[in-house]
Design a protein around this motif. Structure first.
Motif, PDB file in Angstrom:
ATOM      1  N   VAL A 193      40.328  49.934  32.061  1.00  0.00           N
ATOM      2  CA  VAL A 193      39.945  49.978  33.436  1.00  0.00           C
ATOM      3  C   VAL A 193      38.669  50.605  33.437  1.00  0.00           C
ATOM      4  O   VAL A 193      38.344  51.652  32.974  1.00  0.00           O
ATOM      5  CB  VAL A 193      41.150  50.570  34.161  1.00  0.00           C
ATOM      6  CG1 VAL A 193      40.561  50.688  35.755  1.00  0.00           C
ATOM      7  CG2 VAL A 193      42.344  49.933  34.287  1.00  0.00           C
TER       8      VAL A 193
ATOM      9  N   SER B 291      36.104  45.006  30.702  1.00  0.00           N
ATOM     10  CA  SER B 291      37.206  45.824  31.226  1.00  0.00           C
ATOM     11  C   SER B 291      38.097  44.448  31.914  1.00  0.00           C
ATOM     12  O   SER B 291      37.723  43.455  31.934  1.00  0.00           O
ATOM     13  CB  SER B 291      36.766  46.484  32.845  1.00  0.00           C
ATOM     14  OG  SER B 291      35.621  47.018  32.214  1.00  0.00           O
ATOM     15  N   ASP B 292      39.397  44.878  31.672  1.00  0.00           N
ATOM     16  CA  ASP B 292      40.581  43.996  32.181  1.00  0.00           C
ATOM     17  C   ASP B 292      40.486  43.991  33.967  1.00  0.00           C
ATOM     18  O   ASP B 292      40.691  43.028  34.528  1.00  0.00           O
ATOM     19  CB  ASP B 292      42.038  44.352  31.783  1.00  0.00           C
ATOM     20  CG  ASP B 292      42.037  44.439  30.371  1.00  0.00           C
ATOM     21  OD1 ASP B 292      41.390  43.646  29.512  1.00  0.00           O
ATOM     22  OD2 ASP B 292      42.744  45.265  29.561  1.00  0.00           O
ATOM     23  N   THR B 293      40.203  45.374  34.304  1.00  0.00           N
ATOM     24  CA  THR B 293      40.266  45.600  35.641  1.00  0.00           C
ATOM     25  C   THR B 293      38.907  46.455  35.992  1.00  0.00           C
ATOM     26  O   THR B 293      38.539  47.387  35.123  1.00  0.00           O
ATOM     27  CB  THR B 293      41.600  46.203  36.054  1.00  0.00           C
ATOM     28  OG1 THR B 293      42.607  45.539  35.734  1.00  0.00           O
ATOM     29  CG2 THR B 293      41.540  46.475  37.778  1.00  0.00           C
TER      30      THR B 293
ATOM     31  N   GLU C  32      46.072  48.937  29.335  1.00  0.00           N
ATOM     32  CA  GLU C  32      44.891  47.988  30.304  1.00  0.00           C
ATOM     33  C   GLU C  32      43.607  48.810  30.093  1.00  0.00           C
ATOM     34  O   GLU C  32      43.642  49.964  29.908  1.00  0.00           O
ATOM     35  CB  GLU C  32      45.308  48.008  31.830  1.00  0.00           C
ATOM     36  CG  GLU C  32      44.765  47.035  32.711  1.00  0.00           C
ATOM     37  CD  GLU C  32      45.307  47.152  34.025  1.00  0.00           C
ATOM     38  OE1 GLU C  32      46.211  47.814  34.448  1.00  0.00           O
ATOM     39  OE2 GLU C  32      44.466  46.717  35.062  1.00  0.00           O
TER      40      GLU C  32
ATOM     41  N   ILE D  45      37.608  49.150  39.118  1.00  0.00           N
ATOM     42  CA  ILE D  45      37.901  49.620  40.395  1.00  0.00           C
ATOM     43  C   ILE D  45      36.449  50.161  40.836  1.00  0.00           C
ATOM     44  O   ILE D  45      35.750  50.827  40.087  1.00  0.00           O
ATOM     45  CB  ILE D  45      38.748  50.940  39.957  1.00  0.00           C
ATOM     46  CG1 ILE D  45      40.300  50.324  39.838  1.00  0.00           C
ATOM     47  CG2 ILE D  45      39.119  51.623  41.370  1.00  0.00           C
ATOM     48  CD1 ILE D  45      41.132  51.526  39.346  1.00  0.00           C
TER      49      ILE D  45
ATOM     50  N   TYR E 206      36.851  48.254  45.605  1.00  0.00           N
ATOM     51  CA  TYR E 206      37.029  46.973  44.862  1.00  0.00           C
ATOM     52  C   TYR E 206      38.201  47.360  43.915  1.00  0.00           C
ATOM     53  O   TYR E 206      38.067  48.518  43.483  1.00  0.00           O
ATOM     54  CB  TYR E 206      35.744  46.507  44.253  1.00  0.00           C
ATOM     55  CG  TYR E 206      36.055  45.337  43.226  1.00  0.00           C
ATOM     56  CD1 TYR E 206      36.085  43.992  44.172  1.00  0.00           C
ATOM     57  CD2 TYR E 206      36.457  45.142  42.241  1.00  0.00           C
ATOM     58  CE1 TYR E 206      36.331  42.858  43.654  1.00  0.00           C
ATOM     59  CE2 TYR E 206      36.717  44.013  41.639  1.00  0.00           C
ATOM     60  CZ  TYR E 206      36.643  42.774  42.094  1.00  0.00           C
ATOM     61  OH  TYR E 206      37.177  41.536  41.426  1.00  0.00           O
ATOM     62  N   ASN E 207      39.223  46.496  43.609  1.00  0.00           N
ATOM     63  CA  ASN E 207      40.037  46.857  42.809  1.00  0.00           C
ATOM     64  C   ASN E 207      40.588  45.354  42.453  1.00  0.00           C
ATOM     65  O   ASN E 207      41.371  44.790  42.945  1.00  0.00           O
ATOM     66  CB  ASN E 207      41.246  47.477  43.288  1.00  0.00           C
ATOM     67  CG  ASN E 207      42.337  47.870  42.191  1.00  0.00           C
ATOM     68  OD1 ASN E 207      42.140  47.290  40.848  1.00  0.00           O
ATOM     69  ND2 ASN E 207      43.241  48.723  42.418  1.00  0.00           N
ATOM     70  N   GLY E 208      40.018  44.891  41.043  1.00  0.00           N
ATOM     71  CA  GLY E 208      40.465  43.517  40.626  1.00  0.00           C
ATOM     72  C   GLY E 208      39.786  43.329  39.356  1.00  0.00           C
ATOM     73  O   GLY E 208      39.212  44.148  38.704  1.00  0.00           O
ATOM     74  N   SER E 209      40.003  42.014  39.057  1.00  0.00           N
ATOM     75  CA  SER E 209      39.455  41.505  37.766  1.00  0.00           C
ATOM     76  C   SER E 209      37.736  41.267  37.801  1.00  0.00           C
ATOM     77  O   SER E 209      37.383  41.006  38.941  1.00  0.00           O
ATOM     78  CB  SER E 209      40.143  40.025  37.410  1.00  0.00           C
ATOM     79  OG  SER E 209      39.241  39.284  36.843  1.00  0.00           O
TER      80      SER E 209
ATOM     81  N   VAL F 144      47.828  51.343  36.895  1.00  0.00           N
ATOM     82  CA  VAL F 144      47.235  50.696  35.808  1.00  0.00           C
ATOM     83  C   VAL F 144      48.441  50.553  34.883  1.00  0.00           C
ATOM     84  O   VAL F 144      49.497  51.291  34.965  1.00  0.00           O
ATOM     85  CB  VAL F 144      46.350  52.077  35.094  1.00  0.00           C
ATOM     86  CG1 VAL F 144      45.756  51.688  33.914  1.00  0.00           C
ATOM     87  CG2 VAL F 144      45.142  52.228  36.075  1.00  0.00           C
TER      88      VAL F 144
ATOM     89  N   PHE G  63      45.653  53.169  43.564  1.00  0.00           N
ATOM     90  CA  PHE G  63      45.591  52.026  42.536  1.00  0.00           C
ATOM     91  C   PHE G  63      46.675  52.209  41.482  1.00  0.00           C
ATOM     92  O   PHE G  63      47.291  53.413  41.336  1.00  0.00           O
ATOM     93  CB  PHE G  63      44.299  52.053  41.960  1.00  0.00           C
ATOM     94  CG  PHE G  63      43.913  53.250  40.897  1.00  0.00           C
ATOM     95  CD1 PHE G  63      44.350  53.233  39.831  1.00  0.00           C
ATOM     96  CD2 PHE G  63      43.210  54.123  41.481  1.00  0.00           C
ATOM     97  CE1 PHE G  63      43.922  54.298  39.011  1.00  0.00           C
ATOM     98  CE2 PHE G  63      42.797  55.256  40.786  1.00  0.00           C
ATOM     99  CZ  PHE G  63      42.944  55.305  39.355  1.00  0.00           C
TER     100      PHE G  63
END
Ligand SMILES: Nc1ncnc2c1ncn2[C@@H]1O[C@H](COP(=O)(O)OP(=O)(O)O)[C@@H](O)[C@H]1O
Ligand SMILES: [Mg+2]
Lengths: 267, 262
Positions: free
Chosen positions: B34, B216-218, B32, B220, B229-232, B28, B26
């Motif tokens: 996370v 969070s912005d993102t 951000e 994981i 999972y890795n996303g908004s 960053v 991933f």
């Protein structure tokens, strides 16, 4: 479900059986030991009144024995100082070994294992055994007593300090490592400040223990208060010997009083 | 939009058979926020500790600020660690020292061994410590011993110790797992502030999904040492949550429904 229940019953049965076997074993060993040494409990108990009677008629200080008091106090002072010196120097060495031996602060696992191994060897040889070993090198002298106490304390304190460091400071060691602090910075800023009360407490405990064993070690090493007792006792001067015992007891109580006070203040 | 942190093909084995991380990838961005979520034992703490090499990854590559972390020698590693603050579940303070002393510990990475051992700090550093403690609402506690503080206050000292490093990134391992809800909110708000106002990148391990989604912005999500999972947080579906947490996620789906609604 049924299977679980029957297993539970089994576990309890097994535990009860273990306890019964253990008790039987203890009785058996006691019986064997008593038979071999021809120790009879009845005889042992029967001799108690006689012993008490003897103590009351011989074992108390007289006016005459009091003239020896300055001598005795001098010996006691020597014993106290040797105990304290042996403990504090041992504590310093133990601290170094503990830092290199603790999982939190060791340099690497191999060297850490060596440090703990050395300490374990020293710890498992009793102070009295050390005194006998050292008699060969130093003969009957205060040095024998000093080193006997020193080695015993070193082993014990290293173990105690390793546990203290692991328990008290491993978390803050991790935090300081993460900030990029150097090894010795971490030791001085995290390990020592967090462990100092326990360390002092262990050292005080060791001083007390050493003063008690110094008496016995002195008997072997021919120095200090233990030797004084031996001398008076063997020359049948029971009154003075009893004075020595009183001085020892009072000194130990006094030291304990002081160390309890120090503990209260620092903890 | 360059990545501040890039984790590529990172694996970590403990002993011969415990695979804590397998092929984690991933990246960053600077600034951000996370959250790393996943069941306990998923490998969250291990992942965080591989980034600043408190644990050495078995294989893979980690780039932070254009430096390959895994190739650094001891001295370089210490220097890189000064740029990464770390916050712990159990605060990891030296309890017998005062709040300001614990805060100043964040400066130790910048000092020579001699100055560090003796704890010699400049007047500037002390002023900065006081300023940071004021911002975190600890002005009354500055000279108190750390063991006299509440959990929430201790964690704020932990944050202060990290902030005084002037870090580019914070690694937070379950920062609110030992705190009550209101202290948790205070801590999370501070972390969010740090990310938004100071532009510091924040990586947080969390086990509260609702908190992670909210801040969070993102996100994981990890399960069994793998990124699943890795996303908004906006796009996360009940299925995703299921995949992250395995089969016990029935109740979590309900919680998430509430958050999306609100
Ligand atoms: N020092 C260690 N030695 C051996 N196994 C470890 C060690 N640290 C973690 N593990 C194992 O690695 C896996 C991931 O652990 P961890 O990263 O602590 O998970 P999490 O933080 O998500 O709960 C677990 O199976 C754990 O038992
Ligand atoms: Mg964890």
């Amino acid at each position: 479900m049924i299977w679980v229940k029957s297993m539970q019953a089994d576990i309890f049965k097994k535990k009860k059986l273990n306890t019964a076997v253990f008790i039987l074993l203890v009785c058996f060993v006691t019986f064997i030991a008593a038979t071999i040494t021809e120790f009879s409990i009845a005889k042992g108990i029967a001799s108690v009144p006689k012993a008490i009677q003897w103590s009351f008629s011989n074992f108390y200080p007289t006016k005459e024995s009091l003239t020896k008091l300055p001598d005795i106090l001098d010996k006691m002072k020597e014993t106290l100082l040797i105990s304290i010196a042996a403990t504090t120097v041992a504590a310093l060495l133990a601290m170094i070994f503990a830092i290199f031996g603790s999982t939190a602060t060791r340099v690497n696992a191999f060297f850490g294992g060596i440090c703990r191994g050395i300490a374990t060897v020293f710890r498992n040889i009793d102070t009295a055994a050390w005194a006998m070993i050292l008699l060969f090198s130093f003969g009957q002298s205060p040095l024998t007593g000093y080193f006997a106490l020193f080695f015993g304390s070193f082993g014990f304190l290293t173990r105690a300090f390793v546990e203290t460091i692991d328990e008290v400071s491993s978390s803050s060691v991790e935090a300081l490592k993460a900030t990029g602090a150097s090894y010795f910075t971490i030791i001085f800023q995290s390990v020592i400040p967090s462990c100092i009360p326990q360390i002092i407490s262990w050292v005080l405990f060791m001083v007390e223990t050493n003063i008690r064993s110094a008496t016995l070690v002195g008997l072997l090493a021919g120095s200090g208060i233990g030797f004084a007792f031996d001398l008076y006792y063997k020359s049948l001067n029971y009154h003075t010997a009893s004075l020595v015992v009183i001085v020892i007891v009072v000194s130990i109580l006094f030291i304990e009083l002081i160390s309890n006070y120090v503990r209260r203040v620092i903890l | 939009m360059t990545a501040l942190l890039e984790v590529a093909h990172v694996s970590k084995k403990f002993g011969n058979d415990t695979k804590a991380l397998s092929d984690v990838n991933f990246s960053v961005r600077e600034g951000e926020f996370v959250s790393i979520i996943g069941p306990s034992g998923a490998g969250k703490s291990t992942l965080l500790r591989c980034i600043n090499r408190m644990i050495d990854a078995s294989s893979g590559e980690i780039n932070f600020d254009n430096v390959n972390i895994l190739s650094l020698n001891k001295r370089e590693l210490k220097k890189t660690r000064t740029k990464i603050g770390m916050i712990f579940q159990h605060y990891n303070l030296v309890n017998r020292l005062t709040v300001i002393e614990n805060t100043l510990h964040g400066r130790l990475g910048f000092k020579t061994t001699f100055a560090g051992m003796l704890g010699i700090y400049t007047e500037e550093e002390k002023q900065q410590a006081i300023k940071i403690l004021n911002v975190l609402g600890l002005n009354e506690q500055i000279f108190k011993r750390s063991d006299q503080l509440s959990g929430g206050q201790k964690q704020r000292v932990g944050i202060a110790r990290a902030l005084i490093q002037n870090p580019r990134m914070l690694l937070c391992d379950e920062p609110i797992a030992s705190l009550d809800p209101s202290s948790s909110k205070v801590i999370m708000d501070h972390l969010k502030n740090i990310s938004v106002k100071m532009g510091i990148t924040v990586l947080v391990n969390l086990h509260q999904v609702d908190v992670a989604l909210k801040y969070s912005d993102t996100i994981i999500g990890i399960n069994g040492g793998q990124v699943v999972y890795n996303g908004s947080p906006k796009n996360i579906t009940p299925d995703d949550i299921h995949r992250i947490y395995g089969s016990e996620a029935g109740k979590l789906i309900f919680d998430m429904g509430e958050i999306h609604a609100g």
